[in-house]
Design a protein around this motif. Structure first.
Motif, short mmCIF file in Angstrom:
data_model
loop_
_atom_site.label_atom_id
_atom_site.label_comp_id
_atom_site.label_asym_id
_atom_site.label_seq_id
_atom_site.Cartn_x
_atom_site.Cartn_y
_atom_site.Cartn_z
N TRP A 496 0.81 -1.26 -0.01
CA TRP A 496 0.16 -0.08 -0.08
C TRP A 496 0.73 1.24 0.02
N THR A 497 2.16 1.44 -0.18
CA THR A 497 3.19 2.35 -0.21
C THR A 497 3.10 2.63 -1.47
N GLU A 498 3.61 3.80 -1.90
CA GLU A 498 3.76 4.20 -3.14
C GLU A 498 5.13 3.53 -3.67
N GLU A 499 6.25 3.19 -2.54
CA GLU A 499 7.36 2.59 -3.03
C GLU A 499 7.14 1.06 -3.59
N PHE A 500 5.86 0.37 -2.98
CA PHE A 500 5.71 -0.90 -3.05
C PHE A 500 5.21 -0.87 -4.52
N GLN A 501 4.41 -0.08 -4.77
CA GLN A 501 3.64 -0.07 -6.05
C GLN A 501 4.78 0.16 -7.38
N ALA A 502 5.55 1.18 -7.07
CA ALA A 502 6.56 1.52 -7.91
C ALA A 502 7.64 0.26 -8.18
N ALA A 503 7.90 -0.63 -7.07
CA ALA A 503 8.93 -1.58 -7.24
C ALA A 503 8.29 -2.72 -8.07
N VAL A 504 6.82 -2.86 -8.03
CA VAL A 504 6.16 -3.82 -8.78
C VAL A 504 6.23 -3.24 -10.34
N TYR A 505 6.06 -2.03 -10.46
CA TYR A 505 6.11 -1.61 -11.95
C TYR A 505 7.49 -2.00 -12.53
N GLN A 506 8.65 -1.50 -11.66
CA GLN A 506 9.80 -1.70 -12.09
C GLN A 506 10.23 -3.13 -12.27
N GLY A 507 10.05 -3.97 -11.43
CA GLY A 507 10.14 -5.64 -11.62
C GLY A 507 9.43 -5.94 -13.03
N GLN A 508 8.30 -5.57 -12.91
CA GLN A 508 7.48 -6.07 -14.31
C GLN A 508 8.37 -5.43 -15.59
N ILE A 509 8.45 -4.31 -15.63
CA ILE A 509 9.19 -3.74 -16.91
C ILE A 509 10.62 -4.39 -17.04
N ASP A 510 11.42 -4.64 -15.91
CA ASP A 510 12.78 -5.69 -16.31
C ASP A 510 12.37 -7.18 -16.91
N ALA A 511 11.53 -7.62 -16.39
CA ALA A 511 10.87 -8.92 -16.80
C ALA A 511 10.42 -9.05 -17.87
N ILE A 512 9.65 -7.90 -18.51
CA ILE A 512 9.19 -8.20 -19.93
C ILE A 512 9.79 -7.45 -21.12
N THR A 513 10.99 -6.50 -20.61
CA THR A 513 11.61 -5.78 -21.41
C THR A 513 12.30 -6.37 -22.87
N ASP A 514 12.47 -7.65 -22.49
CA ASP A 514 13.14 -8.40 -23.64
C ASP A 514 12.50 -9.62 -24.43
N ASN A 515 11.46 -9.63 -23.94
CA ASN A 515 10.33 -10.64 -24.45
C ASN A 515 9.71 -10.14 -25.97
#
Ligand code: GCB
Length: 573
Positions: A496-515
């Motif tokens: 529920w923190t802004e940081e948690f949400q941002a970290a999910v976005y960052q992790g997802q971006i890193d995971a899909i960027t080369d797919n």
């Protein structure tokens, strides 16, 4: 068939109406509509309502937003409105149009029942030429927003069930024989642009002469009858004579269609969207969809957005450097498509076939087709509309659903095969990584996947093992996200923190960027929206997965997605 309304002669019936709640459905015994058939309101001072003195309400609006005491009201609301009409000109015909009433509407004019309409987000018309009186008229609409098991959507949704006449009401006058609707389809080859035009004519003059002009291209052609009141023509232009519509250059051309006394105008973009080699191509060029999902909602207004609200939404999309938006989970207003045409934002549009629909029921299937038809025939001339989505997160282990949904895909293609058909599906976990097991995927042009790794389950980087679809069909991540309360800060691992949400976005971006199979994304969601089933202390009636809160305040994840999209925008249109 949809009634084309842009640049038509219209009389607005927006403004002050009366609203009479009827929670127990008792006024049906003294139908308000029938009492209005009388020259004067009945002189019965024991009547429990007064057609001229209900709650004063502005139309369009969402009930609970303008009448807070009806915030959670679900049921019948009688709307009444008196207006004067100055009479028909020559042989003109007049239609009464509601641009949306949630969920079912029954309408009477001067005591005559015009009919009803089910479905909360699409327009409907009744011809009223013979029912309009010169002078005073009485219009009654009963709006019923009670959720239903056999509705589309059914009783459970993750959005608020606003009630009321939510979009404009208007009278539209047309000549006796008129162009009911038209359709433009464009195909682009290396050196030519081919434009197919169809029109549908309504009226007694069956042998009509119909032409279309493109003043800026200096072209005019006649259409020929092809049966069923439909006329067609094809125009072929050298590719270098045309500026094709695309997100970086959303060029619109004026067109004028003429049929006897009827002349309509529009502004249209010429473009071709297709799948080639497993990629989405716009005008022959590969495209990565930098999108975001959004509900049609504005704080204090529900779904009744005005032009400023629409502008604000497109400002946010532009700030994020989007070229794409998913208009979830039901048809948004016609104005969104027009604005997207101007702004160069490609759209995913959808009907509210959401979670558990009663797919096996014939009436539900008919309603399903009706909602698809009403959306598609309204927006099939918007260059921005790239994808028609037929369903969201429906159960792919249900055999009935697996039989019915491919039929709906075919139905969409019959109506409009110049766009891509999609649906938001689930991904499945297997020993080989994340795979798509939904049989519907085989029928789709583009597969949408809703995945919440890092929020509802798994880890943010799980998408690194996503396998794509075996036949290489392009996949869009139609939903991904995490909840955060605006202004609530803390460590990255604290929900529920802004940081948690941002970290999910960052992790997802890193995971899909080369797919290479992933052709775009529309994370969930642009801004926080109301949902009655979200009631923890961070939510308090709101789904908090917005990149902004409901007041438009940006969370950290907004800037993260912006950075990713700015980098991506260098790579494609
Ligand atoms: C989904 C639904 C969407 C919800 C979202 C959520 O998968 O499609 O309507 O709002 O998840 O926040 O859980």
């Amino acid at each position: 068939m949809h009634l084309f309304d842009y640049t038509r002669e219209t009389t607005s019936l927006d403004g002050e109406w009366e609203a009479i709640p009827d929670q127990y459905k008792v006024f049906e015994e003294h139908p308000i509509a029938n009492s209005l058939a009388l020259p004067q309101a009945p002189e019965n001072d024991l009547l429990n309502f007064d057609v001229d003195d209900g709650y004063s309400i502005q139309v369009p609006s969402c009930l609970g937003e303008v009448m807070p005491e009806f915030d959670h009201y679900e049921g019948w609301m009688w709307y009444t409105r008196r207006f004067t009409w100055s009479g028909h000109r020559d042989n003109d015909r007049t239609f009464l149009k509601f641009n949306s009433v949630n969920y079912e509407a029954t309408v009477w004019l001067n005591g005559e029942c015009l009919g009803d309409h089910e479905g909360g987000y699409t327009p409907f018309v009744f011809e009223v030429t013979d029912y309009l009186d010169e002078g005073e008229n009485l219009l009654v609409a009963r709006a019923d927003n009670e959720r239903r098991e056999d509705g589309i959507p059914n009783e459970q949704t993750d959005w608020f069930n606003f009630g009321g006449i939510q979009r404009s009401v208007e009278l539209i006058s047309v000549p006796e024989t008129f162009i009911r609707n038209y359709k433009i389809e464009t195909t682009v080859s290396n050196d030519r642009v081919s434009v197919q035009v169809s029109t549908w004519i309504d009226g007694p003059q069956t042998e009509a002469q119909i032409s279309i002009r493109f003043p800026e291209l200096d072209r005019e052609i006649e259409l020929s009858p092809v049966g069923d009141e439909r006329y067609r023509a094809e125009l072929s232009l050298p590719r270098d004579a045309v500026t094709l519509w695309c997100p970086t250059s959303p060029r619109l051309y004026k067109i004028e269609l003429e049929c006897g006394l009827d002349v309509i105008e529009d502004r249209i973009g010429l473009r071709d969207i297709a799948i080639r080699d497993g990629e989405i191509h716009l005008n022959g060029e590969s495209l990565w969809l930098r999108g975001v999902s959004l509900h049609e909602e504005a704080a204090g207004k529900g779904r009744s957005l005005d032009d400023t609200d629409i502008d604000t939404r497109f400002q946010w999309l532009n700030e994020l450097d989007c070229n794409f938006a998913r208009l979830a989970h039901y048809p948004h207003s016609r104005e969104m498509g027009r604005k997207a045409d101007e702004e160069g934002i490609l759209l995913w549009e959808e009907v509210p076939a959401y979670w558990d629909v009663n797919f096996g029921d014939n009436d539900v299937q008919q309603l399903y087709r009706q909602q698809l038809r009403e959306l598609i025939q309204r927006d099939w001339n918007r260059a921005s509309v790239a994808l028609w989505s037929i369903a969201n997160e429906t159960d792919h282990e249900d055999d009935t659903r697996n039989r019915v949904l491919p039929e709906m895909v075919e139905f969409v293609r019959e109506l409009d095969d110049s766009r891509l058909v999609t649906a938001a599906c689930f991904v499945d976990e297997s020993d080989d990584g994340l795979i798509i097991q939904d049989p519907l995927a085989d029928s789709l042009d583009v597969i949408g996947i809703n995945e919440y790794y890092g929020w509802y389950h798994g880890n943010t980087d799980d998408m690194a093992v996503f396998q794509g679809h075996p036949d290489g069909a392009p996949v869009i991540i139609s939903e991904v996200g995490a909840g955060a309360k605006w202004g609530h800060y803390g460590p990255e691992d604290q929900r529920w923190t802004e940081e948690f949400q941002a970290a999910v976005y960052q992790g997802q971006i890193d995971a899909i960027t080369d797919n290479a199979q992933i052709s775009g994304m529309s994370p969930w969601i642009l801004f926080d929206f109301r949902s009655p089933s979200r009631q923890n202390p961070y939510q308090r009636g709101y789904n908090r997965k917005g990149l902004l809160d409901q007041r438009g305040r940006k969370k950290q994840a907004f800037y993260l997605l912006q950075k990713f999209y700015r980098e991506k925008s260098g790579e494609s249109l």
